[in-house]
Each structure stands twice: as C-alpha cells, then as structure tokens.
Write a protein that holds these residues in place. Structure first.
Motif, PDB file in Angstrom:
ATOM      1  N   SER A 293       0.863  -1.183   0.000  1.00 26.12           N
ATOM      2  CA  SER A 293       0.000   0.000   0.000  1.00 26.12           C
ATOM      3  C   SER A 293       0.893   1.223   0.000  1.00 26.12           C
ATOM      4  O   SER A 293       1.845   1.302   0.786  1.00 26.12           O
ATOM      5  CB  SER A 293      -0.874   0.013   1.259  1.00 26.12           C
ATOM      6  OG  SER A 293      -1.883  -0.954   1.131  1.00 26.12           O
TER       7      SER A 293
ATOM      8  N   VAL B   5       4.260   8.567  -5.622  1.00 20.34           N
ATOM      9  CA  VAL B   5       2.869   8.162  -5.821  1.00 20.34           C
ATOM     10  C   VAL B   5       2.026   9.395  -6.132  1.00 20.34           C
ATOM     11  O   VAL B   5       1.993  10.354  -5.359  1.00 20.34           O
ATOM     12  CB  VAL B   5       2.320   7.422  -4.573  1.00 20.34           C
ATOM     13  CG1 VAL B   5       0.847   7.055  -4.777  1.00 20.34           C
ATOM     14  CG2 VAL B   5       3.148   6.179  -4.290  1.00 20.34           C
TER      15      VAL B   5
ATOM     16  N   GLU C 211      -1.403   9.104  -7.525  1.00 21.55           N
ATOM     17  CA  GLU C 211      -2.832   8.882  -7.304  1.00 21.55           C
ATOM     18  C   GLU C 211      -3.124   7.409  -7.029  1.00 21.55           C
ATOM     19  O   GLU C 211      -2.509   6.538  -7.636  1.00 21.55           O
ATOM     20  CB  GLU C 211      -3.580   9.326  -8.568  1.00 21.55           C
ATOM     21  CG  GLU C 211      -5.073   9.529  -8.362  1.00 21.55           C
ATOM     22  CD  GLU C 211      -5.757  10.010  -9.650  1.00 21.55           C
ATOM     23  OE1 GLU C 211      -6.997  10.087  -9.647  1.00 21.55           O
ATOM     24  OE2 GLU C 211      -5.046  10.276 -10.631  1.00 21.55           O
ATOM     25  N   LEU C 212      -4.063   7.173  -6.132  1.00 18.73           N
ATOM     26  CA  LEU C 212      -4.514   5.804  -5.876  1.00 18.73           C
ATOM     27  C   LEU C 212      -5.771   5.559  -6.681  1.00 18.73           C
ATOM     28  O   LEU C 212      -6.651   6.429  -6.765  1.00 18.73           O
ATOM     29  CB  LEU C 212      -4.807   5.608  -4.381  1.00 18.73           C
ATOM     30  CG  LEU C 212      -3.587   5.776  -3.459  1.00 18.73           C
ATOM     31  CD1 LEU C 212      -4.022   5.736  -2.000  1.00 18.73           C
ATOM     32  CD2 LEU C 212      -2.532   4.715  -3.738  1.00 18.73           C
TER      33      LEU C 212
ATOM     34  N   VAL D 293      -2.260   1.989  -8.760  1.00 19.12           N
ATOM     35  CA  VAL D 293      -1.633   3.218  -8.295  1.00 19.12           C
ATOM     36  C   VAL D 293      -0.835   3.828  -9.447  1.00 19.12           C
ATOM     37  O   VAL D 293      -0.183   3.107 -10.208  1.00 19.12           O
ATOM     38  CB  VAL D 293      -0.724   2.950  -7.062  1.00 19.12           C
ATOM     39  CG1 VAL D 293       0.382   1.953  -7.388  1.00 19.12           C
ATOM     40  CG2 VAL D 293      -0.126   4.248  -6.529  1.00 19.12           C
TER      41      VAL D 293
ATOM     42  N   CYS E 271      -1.387  -2.551  -6.815  1.00 22.10           N
ATOM     43  CA  CYS E 271      -1.110  -2.352  -5.388  1.00 22.10           C
ATOM     44  C   CYS E 271      -2.363  -2.732  -4.594  1.00 22.10           C
ATOM     45  O   CYS E 271      -3.355  -3.143  -5.181  1.00 22.10           O
ATOM     46  CB  CYS E 271      -0.739  -0.914  -5.078  1.00 22.10           C
ATOM     47  SG  CYS E 271      -2.161   0.187  -5.121  1.00 22.10           S
TER      48      CYS E 271
ATOM     49  N   CYS F 284      -4.931  -0.851  -2.423  1.00 18.62           N
ATOM     50  CA  CYS F 284      -5.259   0.520  -2.049  1.00 18.62           C
ATOM     51  C   CYS F 284      -5.938   0.583  -0.677  1.00 18.62           C
ATOM     52  O   CYS F 284      -6.602  -0.356  -0.266  1.00 18.62           O
ATOM     53  CB  CYS F 284      -6.206   1.143  -3.078  1.00 18.62           C
ATOM     54  SG  CYS F 284      -5.370   1.364  -4.651  1.00 18.62           S
TER      55      CYS F 284
END
Ligand SMILES: [Zn+2]
Length: 178
Positions: A137, A154, A156-157, A163, A176, A178
C-alpha cells in the motif's frame, strides 16, 4: 592618287571577313570604288581602304554582347553549381540528422516535462522510498523504489488495486493494495 575602275581587283577591308582581302570593284564614283565584292567571302559591301581602321564600334559592340552572353552563361553555370551544392548539403544534413517528426518532438517535450516534474518531486519529498510490491500500500506523495523504473512518487490511488506512480521515465500504472 590612283584611279579605280569597275572590275579591277584591289585590296580592301572586308566587313565580313574583318580582314584585308582581295575585292572586285563593283562600282566607282569619281575614280574611287564605292562598292566592292570580297573574293574571299563573296559579300558585296561599301569600299573600305585597307589602311582604314577596322570597324571598332561594330566589333566592340559584338564583343560586349558576347561578353554579356558569356557573363550570363558563367553566372548561370555558377548558380547551377551552387544549387547542386545546396542540394548535396541538404542531402548530407538529412543523412546526418534525420528529420524529427512533430509527434517525436511532442513526445520528447513530454518526456522532458515529466523528468522535470519528477526531479521537483524528488527534491521536495524527503521520506525514504519504500520498495515496490504489488501487494503493498502506498500513500499519495510517498516514494516508491521500483526494481525497473527506479524511484517514483505516488501521484494517485486508483481503487481497488491500482496506483499511478511518477518515475523518471514517465507515469506508470501499477498494481497495489489501495
Ligand atoms: Zn570578305
């Protein structure tokens, strides 16, 4: 001073031969030939005494004209040679540096912008990069260390399991948790 008679063969300057040649007297006036025929070229013209200067004016005119023609010809040749040189230069340039298309230019510009953006993020974010793992995460603005892409930030999720990470070579969408 001698007198001339029609039919007499005399030396005279021929306007066509541009030389003193034998001429037949065709007509006389007051004992002077007024019209003669050149025995060399056959032209009939006014009598000009052998000692008289060649008709400079006419000759000069011709020479000037010839000179002009020659100059123009030389000029045209030089221009043609220069054109060929320019064509060769352009061909060489093409070979040396293949034309970059607009798409390539845009793509290069995007890459430069991306790298700049990445560099700025790297300078601002001081947290230690976390090794990337598809089961990991990663919070926004945290650093991720990827085995192939290197260090990224990073952006944006994308729930549930993606990601977007900005790497030096561009934004990658990775798996990933999230
Ligand atoms: Zn003649």
């Amino acid at each position: 001073m001698s007198s001339f008679v029609t039919g007499q063969i005399i030396e005279a300057r021929c306007s066509r031969c541009r030389d003193v040649t034998g001429h037949v007297v065709m007509a006389c006036l007051d004992g002077m030939p007024i019209k003669v025929e050149c025995r060399a070229c056959g032209s009939v013209h006014k009598y000009t005494a052998p000692g008289a200067a060649p008709r400079q004016k006419a000759e000069t005119t011709v020479r000037v004209k010839a000179g002009h023609a020659r100059a123009a010809a030389v000029d045209a040749t030089v221009k043609a040679e220069k054109a060929v040189e320019r064509m060769a230069e352009r061909a060489a340039e093409k070979k040396a540096a293949p034309r970059v298309t607009k798409a390539e230019q845009a793509s290069q510009r995007r890459a430069e912008e991306n790298e700049q953006r990445w560099g700025q993020a790297m300078a601002v974010i001081t947290s230690a990069p976390v090794p990337y793992n598809m089961n990991g995460s990663f919070p926004v603005r945290s650093l991720v260390e990827h085995p192939v892409f290197g260090t990224g930030v990073v952006l944006e999720l994308l729930p549930p399991d993606k990601v977007d990470i900005l790497f030096r070579e561009g934004v990658k969408r990775l798996r990933c948790v999230c």
